[in-house]
Design an enzyme around this catalytic site. Structure first.
Site, PDB file in Angstrom:
ATOM      1  N   ARG A 172       0.805  -1.221   0.000  1.00  0.00           N
ATOM      2  CA  ARG A 172       0.000   0.000   0.000  1.00  0.00           C
ATOM      3  C   ARG A 172       0.840   1.274   0.000  1.00  0.00           C
ATOM      4  NH1 ARG A 172      -2.927  -3.397   3.584  1.00  0.00           N
ATOM      5  NH2 ARG A 172      -4.875  -4.122   2.637  1.00  0.00           N
TER       6      ARG A 172
ATOM      7  N   LYS B 143       2.952  11.848 -10.230  1.00  0.00           N
ATOM      8  CA  LYS B 143       2.038  11.090 -11.082  1.00  0.00           C
ATOM      9  C   LYS B 143       2.712   9.787 -11.500  1.00  0.00           C
ATOM     10  CE  LYS B 143      -1.016  14.400 -13.372  1.00  0.00           C
ATOM     11  NZ  LYS B 143      -1.432  14.925 -14.700  1.00  0.00           N
TER      12      LYS B 143
ATOM     13  N   GLU C  42       8.400  19.520 -23.673  1.00  0.00           N
ATOM     14  CA  GLU C  42       7.855  19.739 -22.335  1.00  0.00           C
ATOM     15  C   GLU C  42       8.358  21.057 -21.747  1.00  0.00           C
ATOM     16  OE1 GLU C  42       5.616  18.453 -20.481  1.00  0.00           O
ATOM     17  OE2 GLU C  42       5.141  16.554 -21.451  1.00  0.00           O
TER      18      GLU C  42
ATOM     19  N   LYS D 180       6.952  23.909 -12.408  1.00  0.00           N
ATOM     20  CA  LYS D 180       6.097  22.765 -12.103  1.00  0.00           C
ATOM     21  C   LYS D 180       6.024  22.499 -10.612  1.00  0.00           C
ATOM     22  CE  LYS D 180       4.822  18.081 -13.183  1.00  0.00           C
ATOM     23  NZ  LYS D 180       5.023  16.860 -13.991  1.00  0.00           N
TER      24      LYS D 180
ATOM     25  N   GLU E 297      -4.379  17.556  -8.803  1.00  0.00           N
ATOM     26  CA  GLU E 297      -4.979  18.036 -10.047  1.00  0.00           C
ATOM     27  C   GLU E 297      -6.474  18.316  -9.921  1.00  0.00           C
ATOM     28  OE1 GLU E 297      -5.146  16.324 -14.485  1.00  0.00           O
ATOM     29  OE2 GLU E 297      -3.122  16.401 -13.675  1.00  0.00           O
TER      30      GLU E 297
ATOM     31  N   ARG F 134      -3.338  22.435 -11.589  1.00  0.00           N
ATOM     32  CA  ARG F 134      -2.403  21.457 -12.141  1.00  0.00           C
ATOM     33  C   ARG F 134      -2.878  20.869 -13.465  1.00  0.00           C
ATOM     34  NH1 ARG F 134       0.784  16.401  -9.113  1.00  0.00           N
ATOM     35  NH2 ARG F 134       1.952  15.806 -10.975  1.00  0.00           N
TER      36      ARG F 134
ATOM     37  N   ASN G  70      -1.524  19.950 -18.578  1.00  0.00           N
ATOM     38  CA  ASN G  70      -1.871  19.010 -19.642  1.00  0.00           C
ATOM     39  C   ASN G  70      -2.152  19.694 -20.971  1.00  0.00           C
ATOM     40  OD1 ASN G  70      -1.894  16.405 -18.171  1.00  0.00           O
ATOM     41  ND2 ASN G  70      -3.481  17.422 -16.967  1.00  0.00           N
TER      42      ASN G  70
ATOM     43  N   HIS H  97      -2.054  17.639 -24.113  1.00  0.00           N
ATOM     44  CA  HIS H  97      -1.964  16.218 -23.782  1.00  0.00           C
ATOM     45  C   HIS H  97      -3.170  15.420 -24.261  1.00  0.00           C
ATOM     46  CE1 HIS H  97       1.488  15.796 -20.719  1.00  0.00           C
ATOM     47  NE2 HIS H  97       1.689  16.861 -21.462  1.00  0.00           N
TER      48      HIS H  97
ATOM     49  N   HIS I  78      -2.011  12.432 -26.298  1.00  0.00           N
ATOM     50  CA  HIS I  78      -2.220  11.048 -25.878  1.00  0.00           C
ATOM     51  C   HIS I  78      -3.002  10.269 -26.922  1.00  0.00           C
ATOM     52  CE1 HIS I  78      -1.602  11.786 -21.265  1.00  0.00           C
ATOM     53  NE2 HIS I  78      -0.477  11.856 -21.961  1.00  0.00           N
TER      54      HIS I  78
ATOM     55  N   HIS J 270       6.513  10.590 -26.571  1.00  0.00           N
ATOM     56  CA  HIS J 270       5.565  11.396 -25.803  1.00  0.00           C
ATOM     57  C   HIS J 270       5.734  12.890 -26.071  1.00  0.00           C
ATOM     58  CE1 HIS J 270       2.997  12.869 -22.655  1.00  0.00           C
ATOM     59  NE2 HIS J 270       4.001  13.479 -22.071  1.00  0.00           N
TER      60      HIS J 270
END
Length: 365
Positions: free
Chosen positions: A123, A145, A187, A229, A239, A243, A247, A250, A254, A267
């Site tokens: 966990r 993330k 980026e 960032k 997010e 935040r 993206n 993105h 994606h 990416h």
């Protein structure tokens, strides 16, 4: 030219905050990063490209611990549940206890999978990011993330799990292939495009130096992007608002990566094309002017990044993939668009017909 001085940027999350170290020779500087390892066990997750180059440097700092390594094949296609299972089996074979640490030595794929595996084991155990690509240094290694891909889409499964430290050794960029280096620059551009117009202007002025990997410009660009960032993550860790602006491009990107089966585009390349599509959509919706779209396209092209949808990708398929994006709500597209350079915003309920028109036009650049 003298090597850039080591910089420390703190991600301010209270007791869960951590340092991002940026400099040269850091992988071999175990006196610095070893303190982030609290237990007796460590699993180094890397890939078959990076490990032969840098695993030995990290191993030298693990003296006295019980440790092992788990290596992925290189590439986005290997960020899978199957490999998470193998990483967890490696932790089991190591006898890793709750104070064990996973070390992510590689790019974004390694970091995402290693972090997700650490979040799952018992966990949640510690992990340390040791990014070896520019893209990972300026983006995926910072912010917690983690996740894996599914055939249906990228990063659909994951968790927020912050690292104990980020060790960004600039020496590793010397072995980074040119295409991957340029993908990382996307980026950097993204951070400026979202919320820092002066930084965008700085990138325009230093595009040639960055393309040539000049030390001073590169170190400055990395530090500025990480500092930006880190501030956003500190204000909105999971997010819920600001935040999400990170993206920009993105949702488009994606979809492009998924349509290309994670092999047609890196990416950062997907982000570059995606940012430009988002800028064109913003212009089409009357949110922004064409001059800013043109500035973005010129900068991306000067940095050697793609600006067109790859041949063979159908706009209707891309739109269907965009519907699966995690930012969408109530069955409608929720995109990150902008009102010009440095002024990104969340736009809900975007008309799919407008998106489809931009995708159709985007195939021609």
């Amino acid at each position: 030219m003298n090597a850039p001085q080591m910089q420390t940027i703190d991600v301010a999350l209270g007791r869960r905050g951590y340092p991002v170290w940026i400099g040269r020779g850091l992988l071999a500087d175990a006196a610095r990063w070893r303190a982030a390892l609290r237990g007796r066990h460590a699993l180094v997750v890397s890939n078959t490209t990076v490990a032969p180059l840098y695993l030995e440097r990290v191993a030298a700092g693990l003296d006295g611990l019980r440790w092992s390594s788990f290596l992925l094949e290189d590439g986005e296609a290997h960020k899978s549940f199957a490999n998470v299972g193998r990483a967890l089996e490696a932790l089991a074979a190591l006898g890793a206890t709750r104070d064990a640490c996973v070390i992510a030595l590689g790019g974004g794929v390694v970091g995402d999978l290693a972090g997700f595996s650490a979040a799952c084991w018992m966990r949640g155990i510690d992990f340390v990011q040791m990014p070896t690509t520019l893209l990972a240094m300026v983006d995926s290694s910072v912010g917690g993330k983690t996740g894996v891909n599914l055939p249906a889409g990228k990063n659909l499964v994951g968790a927020f799990h912050q690292p104990r430290a980020v060790v960004a050794d600039l020496d590793t960029l010397a072995t980074l292939p040119e295409r991957e280096y340029r993908a990382g620059l996307a980026e950097v551009v993204k951070g400026a495009a979202i919320g820092d117009e002066p930084f965008f202007a700085w990138l325009e002025a230093h595009a040639g130096a960055l393309a040539a990997r000049e030390d001073a410009a590169l170190a400055e660009a990395i530090a500025r992007k990480v500092r930006y960032k880190a501030g956003v993550v500190a204000r909105d860790e999971t997010e819920q608002g600001e935040r999400a602006l990170l993206n920009l491009g993105h949702t488009f990107g994606h979809a492009l990566e998924t349509a290309g089966h994670y092999t047609a585009l890196l990416h950062g390349e997907g982000v570059a094309v995606g940012m430009l599509l988002a800028a064109r959509l913003s212009e089409r919706l009357g949110l922004a002017v064409g001059a800013d779209t043109a500035r973005l396209q010129r900068l991306l092209e000067r940095l050697g990044l793609p600006t067109a949808v790859p041949a063979g990708m159908e706009p209707e398929q891309l739109l269907a993939l965009m519907r699966l994006d995690k930012k969408n709500t109530a069955g409608t597209l929720r995109l990150i668009l902008w009102r010009g350079i440095g002024r990104a915003e969340i736009v809900p309920g975007v008309d799919e017909g407008e998106v489809l028109a931009v995708l159709r036009a985007g195939a021609s650049g």
